[in-house]
Scaffold this active site. Structure first.
Site, PDB file in Angstrom:
ATOM      1  N   ILE A 262       0.833  -1.210   0.000  1.00  0.00           N
ATOM      2  CA  ILE A 262       0.000   0.000   0.000  1.00  0.00           C
ATOM      3  C   ILE A 262       0.868   1.261   0.000  1.00  0.00           C
ATOM      4  CG2 ILE A 262      -1.731   1.318   1.312  1.00  0.00           C
ATOM      5  CD1 ILE A 262      -2.798  -1.471   2.290  1.00  0.00           C
TER       6      ILE A 262
ATOM      7  N   ASP B  41      11.212   2.375   6.573  1.00  0.00           N
ATOM      8  CA  ASP B  41      10.808   0.965   6.495  1.00  0.00           C
ATOM      9  C   ASP B  41      12.081   0.160   6.748  1.00  0.00           C
ATOM     10  OD1 ASP B  41      10.199  -1.709   5.393  1.00  0.00           O
ATOM     11  OD2 ASP B  41       8.401  -0.766   4.574  1.00  0.00           O
TER      12      ASP B  41
ATOM     13  N   CYS C  28       2.426   0.813   7.915  1.00  0.00           N
ATOM     14  CA  CYS C  28       3.113  -0.354   8.461  1.00  0.00           C
ATOM     15  C   CYS C  28       2.096  -1.184   9.245  1.00  0.00           C
ATOM     16  CB  CYS C  28       4.268   0.091   9.370  1.00  0.00           C
ATOM     17  SG  CYS C  28       3.742   1.124  10.720  1.00  0.00           S
ATOM     18  N   PRO C  29       2.397  -2.457   9.490  1.00  0.00           N
ATOM     19  CA  PRO C  29       1.443  -3.285  10.237  1.00  0.00           C
ATOM     20  C   PRO C  29       1.449  -2.948  11.722  1.00  0.00           C
ATOM     21  CG  PRO C  29       3.369  -4.572   9.592  1.00  0.00           C
ATOM     22  CD  PRO C  29       3.579  -3.195   9.040  1.00  0.00           C
TER      23      PRO C  29
ATOM     24  N   THR D  47      -4.457   4.984   7.655  1.00  0.00           N
ATOM     25  CA  THR D  47      -5.407   4.040   7.044  1.00  0.00           C
ATOM     26  C   THR D  47      -4.929   2.614   7.320  1.00  0.00           C
ATOM     27  OG1 THR D  47      -4.226   4.090   4.925  1.00  0.00           O
ATOM     28  CG2 THR D  47      -6.081   5.611   5.157  1.00  0.00           C
ATOM     29  N   SER D  48      -4.034   2.455   8.311  1.00  0.00           N
ATOM     30  CA  SER D  48      -3.458   1.122   8.541  1.00  0.00           C
ATOM     31  C   SER D  48      -4.170   0.381   9.672  1.00  0.00           C
ATOM     32  CB  SER D  48      -1.963   1.258   8.795  1.00  0.00           C
ATOM     33  OG  SER D  48      -1.362  -0.005   8.759  1.00  0.00           O
ATOM     34  N   ARG D  49      -3.806   0.668  10.906  1.00  0.00           N
ATOM     35  CA  ARG D  49      -4.497   0.075  12.057  1.00  0.00           C
ATOM     36  C   ARG D  49      -4.536   1.107  13.167  1.00  0.00           C
ATOM     37  NH1 ARG D  49      -6.406  -3.011   9.078  1.00  0.00           N
ATOM     38  NH2 ARG D  49      -6.357  -5.285   9.106  1.00  0.00           N
TER      39      ARG D  49
ATOM     40  N   ASP E  90      -8.895   6.330   8.972  1.00  0.00           N
ATOM     41  CA  ASP E  90      -9.854   5.332   8.507  1.00  0.00           C
ATOM     42  C   ASP E  90      -9.967   4.209   9.537  1.00  0.00           C
ATOM     43  OD1 ASP E  90     -11.612   4.225   6.456  1.00  0.00           O
ATOM     44  OD2 ASP E  90     -10.100   2.635   6.266  1.00  0.00           O
TER      45      ASP E  90
ATOM     46  N   GLU F 154     -12.063   0.799  17.545  1.00  0.00           N
ATOM     47  CA  GLU F 154     -13.125   0.742  16.537  1.00  0.00           C
ATOM     48  C   GLU F 154     -14.015  -0.494  16.637  1.00  0.00           C
ATOM     49  OE1 GLU F 154     -10.549   0.648  12.953  1.00  0.00           O
ATOM     50  OE2 GLU F 154     -11.436  -1.308  12.518  1.00  0.00           O
TER      51      GLU F 154
ATOM     52  N   HIS G  32     -13.305   2.603   8.531  1.00  0.00           N
ATOM     53  CA  HIS G  32     -12.578   1.453   7.977  1.00  0.00           C
ATOM     54  C   HIS G  32     -13.134   1.060   6.606  1.00  0.00           C
ATOM     55  CE1 HIS G  32      -9.763  -1.911   9.499  1.00  0.00           C
ATOM     56  NE2 HIS G  32      -9.746  -1.893   8.190  1.00  0.00           N
TER      57      HIS G  32
HETATM   58  P1  NAD Z   1       2.762  -4.944   3.589  1.00  0.00           P
HETATM   59  O1  NAD Z   1       3.106  -6.082   4.479  1.00  0.00           O
HETATM   60  O2  NAD Z   1       2.835  -5.134   2.110  1.00  0.00           O
HETATM   61  O3  NAD Z   1       3.666  -3.668   3.949  1.00  0.00           O
HETATM   62  C1  NAD Z   1       3.948  -3.289   5.269  1.00  0.00           C
HETATM   63  C2  NAD Z   1       5.304  -2.587   5.242  1.00  0.00           C
HETATM   64  O4  NAD Z   1       5.550  -2.061   6.548  1.00  0.00           O
HETATM   65  C3  NAD Z   1       6.465  -3.544   4.919  1.00  0.00           C
HETATM   66  O5  NAD Z   1       7.264  -3.004   3.888  1.00  0.00           O
HETATM   67  C4  NAD Z   1       7.230  -3.642   6.235  1.00  0.00           C
HETATM   68  O6  NAD Z   1       8.618  -3.847   6.048  1.00  0.00           O
HETATM   69  C5  NAD Z   1       6.927  -2.282   6.828  1.00  0.00           C
HETATM   70  N1  NAD Z   1       7.174  -2.190   8.261  1.00  0.00           N
HETATM   71  C6  NAD Z   1       7.114  -3.156   9.202  1.00  0.00           C
HETATM   72  N2  NAD Z   1       7.440  -2.649  10.405  1.00  0.00           N
HETATM   73  C7  NAD Z   1       7.720  -1.336  10.223  1.00  0.00           C
HETATM   74  C8  NAD Z   1       8.129  -0.282  11.075  1.00  0.00           C
HETATM   75  N3  NAD Z   1       8.318  -0.480  12.402  1.00  0.00           N
HETATM   76  N4  NAD Z   1       8.317   0.945  10.546  1.00  0.00           N
HETATM   77  C9  NAD Z   1       8.151   1.158   9.223  1.00  0.00           C
HETATM   78  N5  NAD Z   1       7.764   0.199   8.364  1.00  0.00           N
HETATM   79  C10 NAD Z   1       7.551  -1.023   8.855  1.00  0.00           C
HETATM   80  O7  NAD Z   1       1.298  -4.492   4.042  1.00  0.00           O
HETATM   81  P2  NAD Z   1       0.248  -3.645   3.168  1.00  0.00           P
HETATM   82  O8  NAD Z   1      -0.549  -4.572   2.329  1.00  0.00           O
HETATM   83  O9  NAD Z   1       0.944  -2.501   2.547  1.00  0.00           O
HETATM   84  O10 NAD Z   1      -0.710  -3.133   4.324  1.00  0.00           O
HETATM   85  C11 NAD Z   1      -0.270  -2.211   5.308  1.00  0.00           C
HETATM   86  C12 NAD Z   1      -1.301  -2.155   6.427  1.00  0.00           C
HETATM   87  O11 NAD Z   1      -2.511  -1.598   5.913  1.00  0.00           O
HETATM   88  C13 NAD Z   1      -1.708  -3.561   6.922  1.00  0.00           C
HETATM   89  O12 NAD Z   1      -0.895  -3.953   7.986  1.00  0.00           O
HETATM   90  C14 NAD Z   1      -3.133  -3.379   7.354  1.00  0.00           C
HETATM   91  O13 NAD Z   1      -3.153  -3.231   8.752  1.00  0.00           O
HETATM   92  C15 NAD Z   1      -3.579  -2.067   6.694  1.00  0.00           C
HETATM   93  N6  NAD Z   1      -4.765  -2.219   5.824  1.00  0.00           N
HETATM   94  C16 NAD Z   1      -5.810  -1.392   6.027  1.00  0.00           C
HETATM   95  C17 NAD Z   1      -6.942  -1.492   5.215  1.00  0.00           C
HETATM   96  C18 NAD Z   1      -8.126  -0.570   5.391  1.00  0.00           C
HETATM   97  O14 NAD Z   1      -9.187  -0.843   4.831  1.00  0.00           O
HETATM   98  N7  NAD Z   1      -7.994   0.528   6.095  1.00  0.00           N
HETATM   99  C19 NAD Z   1      -6.984  -2.469   4.229  1.00  0.00           C
HETATM  100  C20 NAD Z   1      -5.871  -3.294   4.039  1.00  0.00           C
HETATM  101  C21 NAD Z   1      -4.748  -3.175   4.847  1.00  0.00           C
END
Ligand code: NAD
Length: 335
Positions: free
Chosen positions: A155, A174, A205-206, A232-234, A258, A263, A295
């Site tokens: 993302i 990252d 990031c996750p 928009t992550s968590r 988001d 939530e 979300h």
């Molecule tokens: P991904 O695994 O492809 O990418 C996550 C990136 O974060 C990786 O490159 C990883 O190396 C990096 N990372 C890990 N720890 C880190 C840190 N401490 N600092 C910086 N970077 C770090 O995941 P993605 O598919 O890009 O998704 C990212 C997040 O988006 C998911 O974890 C999920 O929680 C969230 N998400 C939200 C929605 C939504 O509807 N809002 C939908 C899908 C995913």
């Protein structure tokens, strides 16, 4: 395979039923979110299908395992709501949908940035009431602004690509730098430097123990005054109370969410006839420079169809004893 599908909404049911025409699993839909109080519902199911706010902590995992569940099929990418060590100890297989439509989330991220910057929501409600004043609607140009992207995975990388088109200065943090991102100018720097230099900070990031409350009192102090923060992550990547204080002092100038750390009890439900009991969320909703969506970043037709297709395929792999590439291994958690 007989599968109990939790947290079902009408759109889940229709996409799963459509995609299941090719898989023929026996899907039983429950509207309820899975918790320890209703874990008895899994009785008779070897597989369950769950979403982001279903509870899969140690206690629930033990209860569902005792009831015969062997497979947990997450219909999402994030797996922070599952106690994976306990699942492993109980012999439960956990599969997920690592990628369904990263563009959906990336594009929603941009929607939040643009709506906040150009005050689209305020302008819309004003104009509907016949108020065409521009007071309070002043925006800035994204061109030339420094955007700090935390996490350049699927993302974050797409967000970077779009913002490259806007002419932004792209900064990133990252543990693994991405060659493609670097090729179009993303500069990897330390998290501290990113906080100091960015006009906009966006989280991709996750959520893991190491990233819990990544945005807190201490790091907010490092940020530019009036910074825009997007998540928009968590939800729990942000210490919401610290962010509220920073909004009050105007250290944070814009907030787009988001996701929200509490939530689970609120999002995905129509509570418009009820009194919000969560005072932190209620306070957030009072700021003119905050936009919250429930979300929905993932929520496109393409994403729903892909989620259903991959989830059903994961379940078939498990049923047939085949290797499933989307199984969550403990190595992934420790990475
Ligand atoms: P991904 O695994 O492809 O990418 C996550 C990136 O974060 C990786 O490159 C990883 O190396 C990096 N990372 C890990 N720890 C880190 C840190 N401490 N600092 C910086 N970077 C770090 O995941 P993605 O598919 O890009 O998704 C990212 C997040 O988006 C998911 O974890 C999920 O929680 C969230 N998400 C939200 C929605 C939504 O509807 N809002 C939908 C899908 C995913």
């Amino acid at each position: 395979m007989k599968v109990a599908v939790f947290s079902t909404k009408s759109f889940d049911k229709s996409s799963f039923e459509q995609q299941n025409l090719s898989y023929c699993h026996d899907l039983v839909f429950f509207e309820e979110r899975l918790t320890k109080h209703n874990s008895y519902l899994v009785n008779g199911f070897a597989a369950i299908c769950v979403f982001v706010n279903d509870q899969l902590d140690q206690e629930v995992l033990r209860l569902i395992s005792e009831n015969g569940v062997r497979l947990i099929a997450l219909r999402c990418a994030g797996f922070n709501n599952v106690d994976l060590l306990s699942a492993n100890e109980l012999g439960l297989t956990v599969v997920r949908v690592p990628e369904y439509s990263p563009d959906a989330v990336a594009e929603h991220t941009i929607a939040l940035i643009m709506a906040l910057n150009r005050r689209v929501c305020r302008a819309h409600s004003r104009v509907r009431e016949g108020n065409f004043s521009l007071e309070g609607l002043l925006g800035f140009e994204l061109h030339g602004k420094a955007v700090g992207i935390i996490g350049t995975g699927r993302i974050g990388k797409r967000v970077a690509r779009i913002l490259n088109g806007f002419g932004c200065i792209l900064l990133a943090s990252d543990p693994y730098s991405d060659i493609e991102c670097e090729s179009f100018g993303v500069k990897y720097i330390t998290l501290e430097e990113l906080f100091t230099r960015s006009d906009v900070i966006t989280l991709h990031c996750p959520l893991m123990p190491e990233t819990y409350h990544l945005i807190n009192d201490e790091v907010i102090k490092l940020m530019k005054s009036g910074v825009m923060l997007i998540n928009t992550s968590r939800g729990a990547l942000i210490d919401t109370k610290a962010v509220i204080e920073a909004l009050k002092s105007r250290k944070i100038g814009y907030l787009g969410l988001d996701v929200y750390e509490e939530e689970g009890d609120v999002f995905f439900e129509d509570l418009s006839n009820q009194i919000i009991q969560d005072d932190v969320l209620a306070r957030l909703l009072t700021f003119p420079n905050v936009i919250i969506t429930g979300h929905q970043a993932f929520f496109t037709q393409k994403a729903l169809d892909t989620i259903a297709e991959i989830t059903l395929s994961n379940i078939t792999d498990f049923e047939k004893g085949r290797h499933c590439p989307n199984t969550i291994s403990l190595d992934l958690v420790r990475r």
